[in-house]
Design an enzyme around this catalytic site. Structure first.
Site, PDB file in Angstrom:
ATOM      1  N   SER A 178     -12.277   4.575   4.988  1.00  0.00           N
ATOM      2  CA  SER A 178     -12.782   5.902   4.660  1.00  0.00           C
ATOM      3  C   SER A 178     -11.684   6.878   5.041  1.00  0.00           C
ATOM      4  O   SER A 178     -10.888   6.603   5.937  1.00  0.00           O
ATOM      5  CB  SER A 178     -14.070   6.221   5.433  1.00  0.00           C
ATOM      6  OG  SER A 178     -14.521   7.515   5.076  1.00  0.00           O
ATOM      7  N   TYR A 236       0.825  -1.214   0.000  1.00  0.00           N
ATOM      8  CA  TYR A 236       0.000   0.000   0.000  1.00  0.00           C
ATOM      9  C   TYR A 236       0.862   1.268   0.000  1.00  0.00           C
ATOM     10  O   TYR A 236       0.360   2.356  -0.257  1.00  0.00           O
ATOM     11  CB  TYR A 236      -0.960   0.042   1.206  1.00  0.00           C
ATOM     12  CG  TYR A 236      -1.939  -1.108   1.316  1.00  0.00           C
ATOM     13  CD1 TYR A 236      -2.164  -1.975   0.241  1.00  0.00           C
ATOM     14  CD2 TYR A 236      -2.648  -1.334   2.485  1.00  0.00           C
ATOM     15  CE1 TYR A 236      -3.057  -3.033   0.353  1.00  0.00           C
ATOM     16  CE2 TYR A 236      -3.544  -2.392   2.597  1.00  0.00           C
ATOM     17  CZ  TYR A 236      -3.734  -3.241   1.530  1.00  0.00           C
ATOM     18  OH  TYR A 236      -4.617  -4.288   1.642  1.00  0.00           O
ATOM     19  N   ILE A 272     -12.904  -4.516   7.969  1.00  0.00           N
ATOM     20  CA  ILE A 272     -11.941  -3.395   7.938  1.00  0.00           C
ATOM     21  C   ILE A 272     -12.306  -2.367   6.868  1.00  0.00           C
ATOM     22  O   ILE A 272     -11.576  -2.162   5.896  1.00  0.00           O
ATOM     23  CB  ILE A 272     -10.507  -3.935   7.691  1.00  0.00           C
ATOM     24  CG1 ILE A 272     -10.516  -5.013   6.592  1.00  0.00           C
ATOM     25  CG2 ILE A 272      -9.913  -4.486   8.982  1.00  0.00           C
ATOM     26  CD1 ILE A 272      -9.122  -5.453   6.144  1.00  0.00           C
ATOM     27  N   LEU A 329     -17.739  -3.337   1.854  1.00  0.00           N
ATOM     28  CA  LEU A 329     -18.899  -2.597   1.331  1.00  0.00           C
ATOM     29  C   LEU A 329     -19.181  -2.968  -0.119  1.00  0.00           C
ATOM     30  O   LEU A 329     -20.164  -2.499  -0.705  1.00  0.00           O
ATOM     31  CB  LEU A 329     -18.671  -1.089   1.481  1.00  0.00           C
ATOM     32  CG  LEU A 329     -18.527  -0.614   2.928  1.00  0.00           C
ATOM     33  CD1 LEU A 329     -18.126   0.863   2.991  1.00  0.00           C
ATOM     34  CD2 LEU A 329     -19.823  -0.855   3.708  1.00  0.00           C
ATOM     35  N   ASN A 381     -18.925   4.513   9.999  1.00  0.00           N
ATOM     36  CA  ASN A 381     -18.614   3.083   9.884  1.00  0.00           C
ATOM     37  C   ASN A 381     -18.346   2.435  11.245  1.00  0.00           C
ATOM     38  O   ASN A 381     -18.452   1.214  11.374  1.00  0.00           O
ATOM     39  CB  ASN A 381     -17.418   2.883   8.949  1.00  0.00           C
ATOM     40  CG  ASN A 381     -17.765   3.262   7.521  1.00  0.00           C
ATOM     41  OD1 ASN A 381     -18.939   3.405   7.180  1.00  0.00           O
ATOM     42  ND2 ASN A 381     -16.750   3.449   6.687  1.00  0.00           N
TER      43      ASN A 381
HETATM   44  P1  NAD Z   1     -14.382  -0.792   1.381  1.00  0.00           P
HETATM   45  O1  NAD Z   1     -15.421  -1.837   1.206  1.00  0.00           O
HETATM   46  O2  NAD Z   1     -13.944  -0.446   2.737  1.00  0.00           O
HETATM   47  O3  NAD Z   1     -14.920   0.481   0.630  1.00  0.00           O
HETATM   48  C1  NAD Z   1     -14.180   1.652   0.510  1.00  0.00           C
HETATM   49  C2  NAD Z   1     -14.966   2.572  -0.407  1.00  0.00           C
HETATM   50  O4  NAD Z   1     -16.253   2.795   0.141  1.00  0.00           O
HETATM   51  C3  NAD Z   1     -14.295   3.927  -0.525  1.00  0.00           C
HETATM   52  O5  NAD Z   1     -14.534   4.402  -1.841  1.00  0.00           O
HETATM   53  C4  NAD Z   1     -15.022   4.765   0.510  1.00  0.00           C
HETATM   54  O6  NAD Z   1     -15.025   6.111   0.187  1.00  0.00           O
HETATM   55  C5  NAD Z   1     -16.426   4.183   0.443  1.00  0.00           C
HETATM   56  N1  NAD Z   1     -17.098   4.273   1.750  1.00  0.00           N
HETATM   57  C6  NAD Z   1     -16.544   4.055   2.966  1.00  0.00           C
HETATM   58  N2  NAD Z   1     -17.443   4.234   3.938  1.00  0.00           N
HETATM   59  C7  NAD Z   1     -18.594   4.577   3.316  1.00  0.00           C
HETATM   60  C8  NAD Z   1     -19.892   4.885   3.803  1.00  0.00           C
HETATM   61  N3  NAD Z   1     -20.166   4.880   5.116  1.00  0.00           N
HETATM   62  N4  NAD Z   1     -20.862   5.179   2.886  1.00  0.00           N
HETATM   63  C9  NAD Z   1     -20.597   5.188   1.579  1.00  0.00           C
HETATM   64  N5  NAD Z   1     -19.365   4.891   1.053  1.00  0.00           N
HETATM   65  C10 NAD Z   1     -18.389   4.593   1.923  1.00  0.00           C
HETATM   66  O7  NAD Z   1     -13.182  -1.209   0.415  1.00  0.00           O
HETATM   67  P2  NAD Z   1     -11.624  -1.493   0.434  1.00  0.00           P
HETATM   68  O8  NAD Z   1     -10.806  -0.348   0.857  1.00  0.00           O
HETATM   69  O9  NAD Z   1     -11.418  -2.090  -0.904  1.00  0.00           O
HETATM   70  O10 NAD Z   1     -11.441  -2.644   1.518  1.00  0.00           O
HETATM   71  C11 NAD Z   1     -11.234  -2.353   2.872  1.00  0.00           C
HETATM   72  C12 NAD Z   1      -9.833  -2.686   3.304  1.00  0.00           C
HETATM   73  O11 NAD Z   1      -9.573  -4.078   3.081  1.00  0.00           O
HETATM   74  C13 NAD Z   1      -8.721  -2.010   2.498  1.00  0.00           C
HETATM   75  O12 NAD Z   1      -8.559  -0.660   2.830  1.00  0.00           O
HETATM   76  C14 NAD Z   1      -7.549  -2.886   2.848  1.00  0.00           C
HETATM   77  O13 NAD Z   1      -7.048  -2.552   4.132  1.00  0.00           O
HETATM   78  C15 NAD Z   1      -8.197  -4.262   2.852  1.00  0.00           C
HETATM   79  N6  NAD Z   1      -8.031  -4.977   1.568  1.00  0.00           N
HETATM   80  C16 NAD Z   1      -7.303  -6.112   1.552  1.00  0.00           C
HETATM   81  C17 NAD Z   1      -7.125  -6.828   0.392  1.00  0.00           C
HETATM   82  C18 NAD Z   1      -6.335  -8.092   0.411  1.00  0.00           C
HETATM   83  O14 NAD Z   1      -5.998  -8.617  -0.656  1.00  0.00           O
HETATM   84  N7  NAD Z   1      -5.992  -8.608   1.573  1.00  0.00           N
HETATM   85  C19 NAD Z   1      -7.696  -6.371  -0.813  1.00  0.00           C
HETATM   86  C20 NAD Z   1      -8.445  -5.199  -0.786  1.00  0.00           C
HETATM   87  C21 NAD Z   1      -8.615  -4.515   0.395  1.00  0.00           C
END
Ligand code: NAD
Length: 273
Positions: free
Chosen positions: A231, A50, A228, A190, A240
């Site tokens: 935002s 990241y 996890i 989400l 959240n």
């Molecule tokens: P997420 O599901 O947390 O969604 C993030 C998106 O949703 C952003 O665009 C954000 O602005 C929006 N959002 C957040 N809160 C909101 C709300 N209350 N209402 C409306 N929209 C909202 O997606 P993510 O970041 O892809 O996944 C979460 C975490 O998982 C990542 O930050 C990372 O730490 C982890 N992750 C891990 C892997 C892996 O391969 N292990 C892959 C992807 C993500």
């Protein structure tokens, strides 16, 4: 409100909800992390790939919280798989975080074509024995990968972080985790907002007065998995976290189950290298 905690199979506890920092720009990571911790978050999910581990560590220090109150996750990237490369990669993460211990270190992807995840796992076992990492786990592992790890090393991961959202509910993998004593942690919880307008989400949102995102995060909590969400806005971070004062009914949970389409947002762990 403080998130509830789950017990890992090595006896340590993990907050059920934390902050994900994938795609959080390096220059705002420290502020975002410190804001989240100020609101009550106690887990920050990062990864070497990241590019923001410096901010992850800095935000934790800026929060002023005692180190032991914050749970730090990072991950070993695919190019660093292999025993010695992993030892070096984790030391580099510790150095960027400016911490002397990581609470949870995960193998980011199994990368079966590289065939190095067992060697990588042996390095994490060593780092745990040496106290550089407190708990060790995996991410994006499929049943065959989990079974091989345990078969060859006898050490069960504490957690498997997998894509899980209303369109990809992962019931079989969750059941395997339960049988093996592995905590499931949901990434992209989400689901890129694709289920926000779905009837079961809207109906629960209307009844509870909570937003669609809060309904979906509450659904994760009631499935018994860790989650996890990401935002960078203070209001989004607070929203959240504010999911521990209401409950979805059995009927609402059953309605959510109908949204499963087996559709991934992210890559297929069997082929991603
Ligand atoms: P997420 O599901 O947390 O969604 C993030 C998106 O949703 C952003 O665009 C954000 O602005 C929006 N959002 C957040 N809160 C909101 C709300 N209350 N209402 C409306 N929209 C909202 O997606 P993510 O970041 O892809 O996944 C979460 C975490 O998982 C990542 O930050 C990372 O730490 C982890 N992750 C891990 C892997 C892996 O391969 N292990 C892959 C992807 C993500």
């Amino acid at each position: 409100m403080t998130p509830t905690r789950l017990r890992l199979n090595d006896g340590h506890m993990i907050p059920q909800l934390g902050l994900g920092i994938w795609q959080v720009p390096a220059e705002i990571t420290a502020t975002t992390v410190a804001t989240a911790l100020g609101l009550g978050y106690r887990l920050v999910d990062g990864a070497a790939i990241y590019g923001n581990e410096v901010g992850q560590g800095e935000g934790i220090r800026q929060s002023g919280l005692p180190r032991d109150e914050v749970f730090i996750t990072t991950k070993v990237w695919n190019d660093d798989q292999g025993h010695d490369a992993t030892l070096r990669a984790v030391e580099a993460s510790l150095s960027r975080l400016a911490m002397d211990r990581i609470d949870l270190c995960l193998i980011h992807w199994p990368c079966p074509a590289r065939d190095l995840y067992v060697d990588t796992w042996r390095a994490l076992i060593r780092l745990k024995d040496e106290g550089r990492v407190r708990s060790i786990g995996v991410s994006n592992f499929m049943p065959s990968h989990l079974e091989r790890l345990v078969g060859e090393t006898g050490v069960i991961p504490v957690l498997n972080q997998i894509e899980l959202n209303p369109r990809l509910q992962q019931a079989e993998l969750r059941a395997l985790h339960d049988r093996m004593g592995i905590v499931t942690q949901s990434w992209t919880p989400l689901g890129q907002g694709r289920s926000f307008d779905a009837d079961p989400v809207q109906a629960a949102s209307l009844r509870t007065g909570k937003s669609p995102a809060q309904v979906i995060l509450r659904w994760h909590v009631q499935l018994g998995v860790a989650v996890i969400p990401r935002s960078t806005r203070a209001a989004g971070l607070a929203e959240n976290l504010d999911i521990f004062d209401f409950t979805l009914t059995d009927g609402e949970m059953a309605a959510m189950a109908t949204l499963d389409e087996g559709q991934r947002c992210g890559p297929d762990p069997m082929t991603f290298a």
